[in-house]
Design an enzyme around this catalytic site. Structure first.
Site, PDB file in Angstrom:
ATOM      1  N   TYR B  97       0.688  -1.263  -0.075  1.00 28.78           N
ATOM      2  CA  TYR B  97      -0.015   0.055  -0.010  1.00 28.78           C
ATOM      3  C   TYR B  97       0.979   1.219  -0.040  1.00 28.78           C
ATOM      4  O   TYR B  97       0.316   2.379  -0.673  1.00 28.78           O
ATOM      5  CB  TYR B  97      -0.880  -0.064   1.385  1.00 28.78           C
ATOM      6  CG  TYR B  97      -2.173  -0.569   0.910  1.00 28.78           C
ATOM      7  CD1 TYR B  97      -2.887  -0.347   0.159  1.00 28.78           C
ATOM      8  CD2 TYR B  97      -2.469  -2.080   1.556  1.00 28.78           C
ATOM      9  CE1 TYR B  97      -4.161  -1.247  -0.343  1.00 28.78           C
ATOM     10  CE2 TYR B  97      -3.414  -2.863   1.313  1.00 28.78           C
ATOM     11  CZ  TYR B  97      -4.438  -2.501   0.245  1.00 28.78           C
ATOM     12  OH  TYR B  97      -5.528  -3.250   0.059  1.00 28.78           O
ATOM     13  N   GLU B 193       0.225 -30.768   9.252  1.00 32.30           N
ATOM     14  CA  GLU B 193      -0.306 -30.057   8.158  1.00 32.30           C
ATOM     15  C   GLU B 193      -1.617 -29.258   8.789  1.00 32.30           C
ATOM     16  O   GLU B 193      -1.790 -28.084   8.643  1.00 32.30           O
ATOM     17  CB  GLU B 193      -0.312 -30.631   6.906  1.00 32.30           C
ATOM     18  CG  GLU B 193      -1.249 -29.665   5.812  1.00 32.30           C
ATOM     19  CD  GLU B 193      -1.325 -30.342   4.560  1.00 32.30           C
ATOM     20  OE1 GLU B 193      -0.845 -31.588   4.293  1.00 32.30           O
ATOM     21  OE2 GLU B 193      -1.786 -29.792   3.293  1.00 32.30           O
ATOM     22  N   ASP B 245      -1.346 -34.333   4.651  1.00 30.01           N
ATOM     23  CA  ASP B 245      -2.170 -35.022   3.681  1.00 30.01           C
ATOM     24  C   ASP B 245      -1.310 -36.062   2.749  1.00 30.01           C
ATOM     25  O   ASP B 245      -0.057 -35.611   2.522  1.00 30.01           O
ATOM     26  CB  ASP B 245      -2.935 -34.191   2.737  1.00 30.01           C
ATOM     27  CG  ASP B 245      -4.089 -33.547   3.744  1.00 30.01           C
ATOM     28  OD1 ASP B 245      -4.408 -34.155   4.891  1.00 30.01           O
ATOM     29  OD2 ASP B 245      -4.861 -32.536   3.246  1.00 30.01           O
TER      30      ASP B 245
END
Lengths: 610, 361
Positions: B97, B193, B245
């Site tokens: 910004y 995870e 996973d």
């Protein structure tokens, strides 16, 4: 009774109309939206052909109205009209037409189209076709209500009479039919008529849509296209069976005369040559030529040089009009066009015309649009099956500056491609006339035409990119580099760095820099000249001083002036060469800006150019 | 203070070299290692993957290159004058910004300013924390038998990561240098995870039963997460296993912890735990435990194929597992174990798998 005899009883001829009744998809009536487009197309094709034959600038009115569950399609023209006896058969008998037996370019050929539309209306709505026709201002307007007797393929007149019609001349047909009306971009009545307008710039078309919206496609020229004349078949590409048929049924008594009179582009000399090559006497009767001899004639055709077929059987649009029409229908930055000379397939002359529009408001991302025309009729269905598409897909467009991913399919980019094929006999893949068959002769002509516009596009884009490269460099130099220099000086708390030599390098310029040092009570001057361009630069460098210089290296020519001395050097620098000039002058000597003579001002940095 | 001066000097050196290029008539450029998988190589010295010798040049010859250099210079000025000289900092998003006022040098998206900051790290050999740039979110959480001391802006805090924290655990600050380990009873670090599995292990008391430090890595781990894992490994001398996973994206999570990430290979020496090993879910677990699977999507298959050509995965273990997964055409989430009962993962799978890895005596 034997089975064969039993079966034979059931055998009977099928009328074309009956056949169509069961197989309407092959004539382009396979879906509800398409059926309406096909009806409009058939009626408009007939109007345009008639106007051209009569030398009239076409003014065509098309209206689609919703009528309960059905649609009413109205097409009206200012053409020559049709005489009373012909009206029923033109509109209500299949395979009735004037153009099938002649060799010249026309939209309709077989005489199926409009009667198929009439039949389609009759089958879906149960209503007859209503036709008005008037052949002159002082003649009555005739009104017919017609249906086709499908078993016999003969017209049936339900009503016949005279009517008040305010047109001086022309034909109007009203059909009621099932179907649906879509207004998409391309496969629609609107899209079809838009393409008709592109390829028939002499035509004005008014379209009134079911919601009352009116579209006008104004003409781009007042000149009628050149009339296409009927010609004889051309010897190259004719097939053996066809030759044998011509030999058998000709009225000529002698082979020599037969050859000269039956084929286009064959004169006396060619006739003699053919007979000699085929080892046949010119006085032989054509009927006496046997299969073996006919083969020899065919071989002789291939071995002699025959003129191209006369082009007056074809009516190309012309490059100027292609350009004008593309520019009228799309907003473009550039249009390239190409017209191939007349060529022949199976004895039929044909020619290919191409227009390639680029830039403007065309979509920059997607695949390019391709608009296909055959004998001035837009082809809007089965793009993937058409020789035009196949030829366009086979071009290595990357070589012509269009993005072409994996060289498969059509290229992408802000371009629109228009291809028109004119021929005495367009080889369509099916009777619905959606796609042109992949004949090698046609494919190669289209490819040659596409490559030609491709080369023109590449040249145009190369020119553009030189311009944009120059302007990109301008942006770097005028805006970005000074900002970087300013920021650097703010961070480091020092004066801004001198960016001139970087500027010269980026612009590929000749850079001239003068550095003055004080040394032993004298001013020691160094002029550094660097050639960053890719060319040898030869020029004169002038250094005007209020006093004469000493220890000048290399030596300079000197011209006394009213207020000092012009020292000048004749220099020549190869690309990337650097040259140093050094001299000394007394303290207090006044300098002027270095002046360069003999090269363009925009390639010089650090000096004035005269 | 010395660190601030070092950072400032490095940035000024960069500006100086551009300045000198102008003065010497050299078209200004910045050379950076190219950040693709084709340009990472194994460093034997550090046992991690780092950038190789391929370079890309940012030169002012093109508008793009010139704009990038202009942005670099603006960024250097911001970091020197606003951050380092005033001892303040901004987040990555705030910097994006701030560039709103840089006119021509304004960033089009945050990814662009993030990338430029990584470039500055590479050019200076420092880390963004050294320039007082911090990520939006603090890193992940730790739960387990560990006592730490954190230097906060409001003084020192001492806490025990089981007794003094809520169920979510201890939240890792973005600057891991402010954390000191005081004491611990742990035997292993398990990086997890998904939040679901992290909570499952806490609920089942796995940390107590197996003396495990549970680290919730929240998907692709933030730098602070990777640094705290490395710190636990080195300072507490604990083995690290990664539990994710069973899909190609999760293998990349493991790779960024154990081998180094392609995007931040310049920081591999600081961020990577080379001895970390992959616990699961392995494609071979899918077969062995008969886990329910989802079908691989086209992107999954593409990612797996990509990994087969990724130098980091060029080991017999990964080639076997990835090819097996391509054959199975399926992937399994950590939560797939729940299909066999809520205790299955802590009572059966993890003990079996950890013994198999030789980490459970």
């Amino acid at each position: 009774m034997e089975i064969a005899e039993e079966l034979a009883k059931q055998q009977r001829a099928i009328s074309v109309a009956e056949f169509f009744e069961k197989n309407r998809q092959i004539l382009g009536f396979d879906s509800a939206p398409r059926s309406i487009i096909t009806c409009v197309k058939e009626a408009v094709d007939n109007s345009l052909d008639a106007c051209e034959d009569a030398g009239i600038l076409p003014d065509i009115f098309v209206q689609i109205k919703r009528k309960g569950d059905y649609f009413q399609v109205i097409v009206e023209d200012n053409g020559p009209g049709i005489i009373a006896e012909e009206i029923p058969r033109v509109f209500a008998k299949m395979l009735y037409g004037s153009r099938f037996h002649t060799l010249r370019q026309s939209r309709g050929q077989q005489g199926i189209g409009i009667s198929a539309a009439v039949l389609y209306g009759q089958l879906t709505s149960g209503k007859p076709a209503k036709v008005i026709s008037k052949i002159g201002p002082n003649r009555p307007a005739l009104y017919y209500e017609l249906i086709i007797n499908t078993a016999k393929n003969e017209p049936e007149i339900l009503h016949k009479g005279e009517i008040n019609w305010d047109q001086p001349r022309g034909t109007r047909i009203e059909l009621e039919m099932g179907g649906s009306y879509v207004r998409s971009r391309r496969q629609s009545v609107f899209g079809y008529l838009k393409n008709v307008a592109i390829v028939n710039p002499h035509t004005r078309i008014t379209l009134v849509e079911p919601d009352g919206n009116t579209e006008l496609f104004e003409r781009a020229t007042e000149t009628l296209p050149k009339k296409a004349y009927a010609i004889q078949p051309h010897p190259s590409g004719i097939e053996l069976g066809e030759l044998i048929r011509l030999l058998r049924y000709t009225e000529r008594k002698k082979l020599g005369v037969f050859l000269k009179e039956t084929f286009s582009s064959i004169g006396s000399i060619a006739t003699q040559e053919i007979c000699k090559l085929a080892d046949l006497e010119p006085d032989r009767s054509p009927q006496s030529i046997n299969h073996e001899e006919a083969k020899r004639i065919l071989a002789a055709f291939k071995n002699i040089k025959v003129k191209s077929p006369p082009i007056d059987c074809l009516s190309p649009i012309g490059e100027d009009l292609i350009k004008a029409s593309l520019e009228k229908e799309f907003k473009l930055d550039f249009v390239a066009t190409a017209t191939r000379p007349v060529s022949v397939f199976s004895g039929n002359p044909f020619l290919v015309e191409v227009g390639l529009g680029y830039g403007g408001e065309l979509d920059k991302e997607g695949r390019i649009d391709i608009i296909r025309f055959a004998n001035r009729v837009p082809l809007i269905y089965q793009q993937g099956a058409c020789a035009i598409t196949h030829a366009a897909e086979s071009i290595p467009w990357k070589n012509y500056s269009l993005a072409h991913s994996n060289s498969l399919g059509l290229p992408t980019g802000p371009a629109v491609l228009m291809v028109h094929i004119a021929s005495t006999n367009i080889p369509f893949t099916s009777e619905s006339k959606d796609a042109i068959a992949d004949l090698p002769d046609i494919l190669s002509e289209i490819e040659l035409a596409l490559k030609e516009v491709g080369r023109k596009l590449r040249r145009y884009l190369a020119r553009q990119s030189v311009l944009s490269e120059r302007s990109e460099k301008e942006e770097i130099i005028r805006k970005i580099l000074p900002s970087i220099a300013k920021k650097l000086s703010e961070i480091l708390g020092e004066n801004e760095p001198d960016i001139s030599s970087v500027v010269a390098k980026i612009m590929g310029n000749l850079l001239i820099k003068r550095v003055v040092d004080q040394k032993d009570g004298l001013l020691s001057v160094k002029i550094d000249i660097e050639n960053h361009s890719e060319l040898i630069r030869s020029f004169k460098l002038h250094e005007v001083l209020s006093q004469g210089a000493s220890s000048v290296m290399p030596e300079a020519k000197l011209i006394p002036m009213s207020d000092g001395y012009d020292h000048y050097w004749k220099l020549s620098l190869s690309p990337n060469e650097q040259q140093l000039i050094t001299y000394q002058v007394r303290l207090g000597t006044k300098f002027s800006e270095i002046v360069i003579e003999g090269i363009e001002p925009e390639v010089v940095t650090g000096a004035r150019v005269i | 203070m010395a660190k601030i001066e070092l950072a400032q000097d490095k940035l000024i050196d960069l500006a100086r070299s551009l300045f000198n290029q102008f003065q010497e008539g050299v078209v200004p450029y910045i050379a950076l290692p190219s950040r693709t998988k084709n340009n990472i190589e194994y460093s034997i010295e550090d046992d991690v993957w780092v950038y190789g010798g391929q370079e890309t040049l940012r030169s002012v010859k093109t508008v793009r290159g010139a704009k990038t250099i202009l942005k670099t210079v603006h960024m250097a000025e911001l970091l020197i004058k606003e951050h380092l000289q005033n001892n303040r900092g901004s987040t990555l998003r705030e910097i994006y910004y701030i560039s709103e006022n840089w006119k021509m040098a304004k960033f089009h998206e945050q990814a662009e300013s993030d990338r430029l900051i990584e470039d500055l790290e590479i050019l200076t050999g420092l880390q963004r924390e050294d320039f007082h740039i911090r990520p939006e979110e603090y890193g992940a959480a730790v739960f387990g038998p560990l006592k730490i001391k954190e230097q906060t802006r409001r003084g020192e805090r001492e806490l025990h990561c089981q007794e003094d924290v809520g169920e979510a655990g201890y939240k890792i600050p973005f600057n891991v240098d402010n954390v000191k380990f005081l004491d611990h009873d742990a035997k292993i670090v398990i990086a997890i995870e998904t939040g679901g599995m992290y909570a499952r292990l806490i609920e089942n008391g796995f940390d107590e039963e197996f003396d495990a430090l549970l680290v919730h890595i929240k998907g692709q781990p933030a730098r602070s997460t990777r640094r705290i894992i490395k710190k636990m490994n080195e300072e507490l001398n604990l083995p690290v296993v990664v539990f994710t996973d069973g899909d190609p994206w999760s293998y990349r999570i493991f790779a960024s912890i154990a081998y180094g990430a392609i995007k931040s290979a310049h920081l591999s020496e600081q961020l990577v735990t080379p001895s970390a090993s992959f616990l699961g879910v392995q494609p071979s677990d899918i077969v062995k435990y008969d886990l329910s699977t989802d079908t691989l999507t086209d992107q999954d298959i593409h990612a797996l194929r990509n990994e087969l050509t990724d130098p980091r995965f060029k080991t017999p273990y990964w080639e076997r597992q990835i090819n097996l997964q391509l054959e199975l055409k399926g992937k399994a989430e950590q939560q797939a174990f729940a299909g066999k009962g809520l205790d299955y993962v802590t009572k059966t799978y993890l003990p079996e798998r950890l013994s198999e890895m030789g980490l459970l005596k």
